[in-house]
Design a protein around this motif. Structure first.
Motif, PDB file in Angstrom:
ATOM      1  N   LYS A  69     -42.575  18.970 -21.953  1.00  0.00           N
ATOM      2  CA  LYS A  69     -41.723  17.965 -22.595  1.00  0.00           C
ATOM      3  C   LYS A  69     -42.342  17.473 -23.894  1.00  0.00           C
ATOM      4  O   LYS A  69     -41.659  17.357 -24.918  1.00  0.00           O
ATOM      5  CB  LYS A  69     -41.503  16.789 -21.640  1.00  0.00           C
ATOM      6  N   ALA A  70     -43.647  17.190 -23.868  1.00  0.00           N
ATOM      7  CA  ALA A  70     -44.316  16.662 -25.062  1.00  0.00           C
ATOM      8  C   ALA A  70     -44.320  17.670 -26.198  1.00  0.00           C
ATOM      9  O   ALA A  70     -44.177  17.308 -27.372  1.00  0.00           O
ATOM     10  CB  ALA A  70     -45.746  16.261 -24.713  1.00  0.00           C
ATOM     11  N   GLY A  71     -44.456  18.943 -25.859  1.00  0.00           N
ATOM     12  CA  GLY A  71     -44.564  19.944 -26.904  1.00  0.00           C
ATOM     13  C   GLY A  71     -43.253  20.536 -27.365  1.00  0.00           C
ATOM     14  O   GLY A  71     -43.097  20.887 -28.539  1.00  0.00           O
ATOM     15  N   PHE A  72     -42.261  20.609 -26.455  1.00  0.00           N
ATOM     16  CA  PHE A  72     -41.080  21.409 -26.776  1.00  0.00           C
ATOM     17  C   PHE A  72     -39.752  20.732 -26.448  1.00  0.00           C
ATOM     18  O   PHE A  72     -38.717  21.377 -26.428  1.00  0.00           O
ATOM     19  CB  PHE A  72     -41.184  22.765 -26.065  1.00  0.00           C
ATOM     20  N   GLY A  73     -39.786  19.440 -26.168  1.00  0.00           N
ATOM     21  CA  GLY A  73     -38.543  18.689 -26.022  1.00  0.00           C
ATOM     22  C   GLY A  73     -38.138  18.392 -24.588  1.00  0.00           C
ATOM     23  O   GLY A  73     -38.680  18.952 -23.638  1.00  0.00           O
ATOM     24  N   ASP A  74     -37.149  17.500 -24.457  1.00  0.00           N
ATOM     25  CA  ASP A  74     -36.737  17.006 -23.140  1.00  0.00           C
ATOM     26  C   ASP A  74     -36.196  18.097 -22.224  1.00  0.00           C
ATOM     27  O   ASP A  74     -36.498  18.122 -21.028  1.00  0.00           O
ATOM     28  CB  ASP A  74     -35.658  15.918 -23.306  1.00  0.00           C
ATOM     29  N   TYR A  75     -35.373  18.998 -22.758  1.00  0.00           N
ATOM     30  CA  TYR A  75     -34.764  20.009 -21.889  1.00  0.00           C
ATOM     31  C   TYR A  75     -35.803  21.000 -21.377  1.00  0.00           C
ATOM     32  O   TYR A  75     -35.754  21.429 -20.216  1.00  0.00           O
ATOM     33  CB  TYR A  75     -33.638  20.745 -22.615  1.00  0.00           C
ATOM     34  N   MET A  76     -36.788  21.377 -22.217  1.00  0.00           N
ATOM     35  CA  MET A  76     -37.857  22.253 -21.751  1.00  0.00           C
ATOM     36  C   MET A  76     -38.699  21.550 -20.689  1.00  0.00           C
ATOM     37  O   MET A  76     -39.115  22.160 -19.695  1.00  0.00           O
ATOM     38  CB  MET A  76     -38.749  22.679 -22.926  1.00  0.00           C
ATOM     39  N   GLY A  77     -38.928  20.248 -20.902  1.00  0.00           N
ATOM     40  CA  GLY A  77     -39.661  19.481 -19.903  1.00  0.00           C
ATOM     41  C   GLY A  77     -38.909  19.423 -18.588  1.00  0.00           C
ATOM     42  O   GLY A  77     -39.478  19.630 -17.517  1.00  0.00           O
ATOM     43  N   PHE A  78     -37.613  19.133 -18.680  1.00  0.00           N
ATOM     44  CA  PHE A  78     -36.786  19.100 -17.469  1.00  0.00           C
ATOM     45  C   PHE A  78     -36.795  20.460 -16.769  1.00  0.00           C
ATOM     46  O   PHE A  78     -36.930  20.538 -15.547  1.00  0.00           O
ATOM     47  CB  PHE A  78     -35.345  18.713 -17.816  1.00  0.00           C
TER      48      PHE A  78
END
Length: 474
Positions: free
Chosen positions: A80-89
């Motif tokens: 999430k920190a590196g590549f955005g909310d959807y990647m984190g999810f």
């Protein structure tokens, strides 16, 4: 001491979570699984490559725990920190599916092993076996509801208990080891294929036995000392690696490769029975039962914690952040174990379904590994958090590059089939992601995330059609 302090996990408990997560049922089937794929020479090469690759991943988790102490539940938070909310999810979602489906397989394997003593359990999916598995499931459920700290302590005890039969096996196999048996067909039998093919095949097996290496990172928010997270990851990895290599290599000096390949699983039981007689098989079966019980507890904890951590920072819906009076993530636990119960019932009617989905879901856990390694590479390139330690940046960059390439290779080695089928499991998760975004009053996707989601939906559609048409199979 305050209640909050008593709930904190120390180095021993964190290390046990790593070891307990990695040592489940896989190590007990390792002699047969490896002999089926490779000869002794290829096994040694494969372990060397895997050790370097997985060690760099362990160092990545250690580095990120120290460099980014504000990121809790690391394996998901880094994406999430590196590549955005959807990647984190997506990392949290894939990790969670892997965790609870893994527990379904552990329950079936547990009662299949107990079938040695109670024939009515059969292959672990008879009505009596499912009834007993369900009883154990809800027993573990209510144990975890009493508090994560108490469950982690019991996990520490079971981890120690399951290591004892493994050490005894290593000692007895070491005494029985014969160099002439080990060197016979050193590069495989005529049917084994090229050495490189043997290495590739056995390395895919080693990946599954190392899943759980991120166990301490998931619990970073509950650690008494933040630096213990990284220490626990590396100590747990090295200890488990030593056990795995010794079990595998020593077995190849006790029985020939074709003999090992023909053993029933848990094949460690067959090897020890060959050395000392029937009591050896009974000992390993008891050890496997203890090991599976500990792994069930570890992964039940991890299932709930990853949902809870993702809900706490609004990546998952708010209802999943609820804790009970004992600070256990109750709603996340009910959701996870409810699905485990459902799939246990499904195994009554479709015996192979859980196995097929397990291999698919296990491959999904490689996605969070890849994003964690890529995030370590990203902060190294940017120089984030290295302002006062520039001398460490080059070393960490090299480690991150190796870990990222290794993780990418694992995804590639899994094949296009599993990438397409995994999209079927990723696509429905967008419903929970959309709910979380709605609760925040934010747009669901950014422009880039819309494109990524479209690719996921396309992959899911191709996979669904492939299953219908028959050119893809589970």
């Amino acid at each position: 001491m305050t209640t909050a302090q008593t709930q904190k996990l120390r180095l021993g408990a964190l290390t046990a979570l790593v070891v307990g997560s990695m040592i489940g049922g896989g190590i007990f089937s390792l002699p047969q699984n490896m002999a089926q794929s490779a000869g002794a020479g290829a096994v040694l090469i494969g372990w060397a490559i895997t050790a370097v690759g997985m060690l760099t991943l362990a160092f990545v988790f250690q580095t990120l725990a120290n460099r980014k102490p504000e990121l809790d539940a690391g394996v998901y938070a880094y994406a999430k920190a590196g590549f955005g909310d959807y990647m984190g999810f997506s990392s949290a979602w894939g990790y969670w599916i892997s965790a609870w489906l893994g527990n379904v397989s552990y329950f079936v394997l547990l009662f299949s092993t107990l079938g040695l003593f109670v024939p009515a359990f059969g292959e672990g999916n008879t009505p009596l076996a499912i009834l007993c598995a369900s009883t154990v499931l809800w027993g573990v459920h209510f144990l975890v509801l009493r508090g994560v700290h108490e469950a982690a302590f019991i996990n520490l005890v079971t981890t120690i208990a399951k290591i004892v039969p493994l050490v005894l096996f290593i000692v007895l196999a070491g005494v029985a080891f014969r160099l002439d048996v080990f060197t016979a067909d050193f590069w495989g039998t005529p049917d084994s294929g090229s050495v490189m093919n043997q290495v590739r095949n056995m390395m895919l097996v080693t990946v599954w036995v190392f899943i759980g290496i991120e166990g301490a990172s998931v619990y970073s928010a509950r650690a008494e000392k933040r630096r213990d997270v990284g220490k626990a990851t590396v100590i747990g990895f090295l200890g488990t690696l030593l056990l795995l290599v010794l079990v595998n290599v020593l077995s190849l000096g006790v029985m020939s490769q074709p003999e090992l390949a023909g053993l029933k699983n848990p094949s460690m039981a067959g090897v020890l029975e060959h050395v000392v007689g029937h009591w050896g098989a009974v000992l390993i079966s008891v050890g496997l039962v203890i090991s599976l019980a500990g792994a069930l507890l570890s992964w039940t904890l991890l299932c709930a914690e990853i949902l809870y951590a993702a809900a706490r920072d609004n990546t998952m819906p708010r209802f999943l952040r609820k804790e009970n009076a004992n600070q256990a993530p109750s709603n996340a636990l009910w959701l996870s174990n409810g699905l485990i119960q459902l799939f246990l019932v499904i195994t009554l009617f479709a015996a192979s379904t859980y196995t097929s989905l397990l291999y698919l879901a296990t491959s999904m856990i490689l996605v969070p590994y890849f994003w964690s390694a890529a995030y370590a590479l990203l902060i190294g390139v940017r120089g984030e958090s290295y302002e006062a330690a520039s001398h460490e940046r080059s070393k960490d960059l090299i480690i991150a590059v190796i870990a990222t390439l290794y993780s990418a290779w694992l995804l590639y080695a899994g094949g296009m089939k599993y990438l397409l089928l995994s999209a079927l499991l990723y696509a429905p998760g967008a419903i929970l992601f959309a709910k979380a975004k709605h609760e925040l009053g934010q747009p669901v996707f950014t422009a880039v995330e819309k494109l990524i989601f479209a690719v996921v939906v396309l992959g899911a559609a191709i996979a669904a059609y492939g299953l219908y048409a028959g050119f893809l199979t589970l």
